[in-house]
Design a protein around this motif. Structure first.
Motif: not given
Length: 202
Positions: A74, A77-78, A81
């Protein structure tokens, strides 16, 4: 038979509560203070319930690795971005992994590795858990480096990048020099670009 599914669901929920408590303790307190009693206290559950799911301290700690890997995924992914504005795919991948490697969940996972050095039971459990987590970790890294996976030196780039960032993470525990770390990351990106343009070694 009608009661089987609710009981299974309840058991899974109880197990997850123990895992969440263990991960929280690892991140907040470290391996030494993440005892079975501490996890039991955080959950407000009975000793028997804990031992039913995790018969040993090593089994409990090794089970947290999958949860730590999920949280690290996670974090990737953050970070991915947040790094989307970086046009160079190699720089974007390295900086994304660098951002993840200083997150509490990643540092907790590395701390488990260190604790396993002198604990044979924990070492065996962690090795097994890490083997299971390797496929997911490889998938995430390959996805980040998708632009260069066909390069003949990609395997070296991937392995060396992971080792470099792991070392940087460990050094940050004792000494915090963000500007120095960013310079090192920039130099590593340069080294990766050079390696990608070098003929593969036979």
């Amino acid at each position: 038979m009608q009661n089987a599914t609710p009981l299974t669901t309840k058991a899974q929920a109880t197990r997850q509560r123990f895992l969440d408590a263990a991960v929280a303790s690892l991140i907040e307190c470290g391996v030494a203070r993440t005892t079975t009693l501490e996890v039991q206290r955080r959950c407000g559950a009975s000793r028997g319930a804990l031992l039913h799911h995790f018969p040993t301290h090593a089994a409990l700690l090794s089970a947290t690795i999958a949860e730590l890997v999920r949280r690290n995924d996670e974090a990737v992914r953050r970070a991915e971005s947040a790094m989307s504005h970086i046009e160079n795919p190699v720089e974007r991948a390295v900086r994304t992994l660098a951002s993840m490697s200083v997150q509490p969940a990643y540092l907790a996972e590395l701390e488990l590795w260190g604790a396993a050095r002198t604990d044979p039971d924990l070492q065996a459990a962690v090795r097994s858990a890490e083997r299971d987590a390797r496929i997911e970790r490889e998938r995430v890294v390959d996805s980040l480096f998708s632009a260069i996976v066909d390069n003949p030196n990609y395997a070296a780039v991937k392995a060396l990048s992971i080792a470099f960032l792991r070392g940087l993470s460990l050094s940050s525990v004792l000494v915090s020099h963000p500007e120095h770390d960013q310079r090192l990351i920039g130099q590593w990106i340069w080294a990766v670009e050079a390696l990608l343009q070098t003929p593969a070694q036979s």
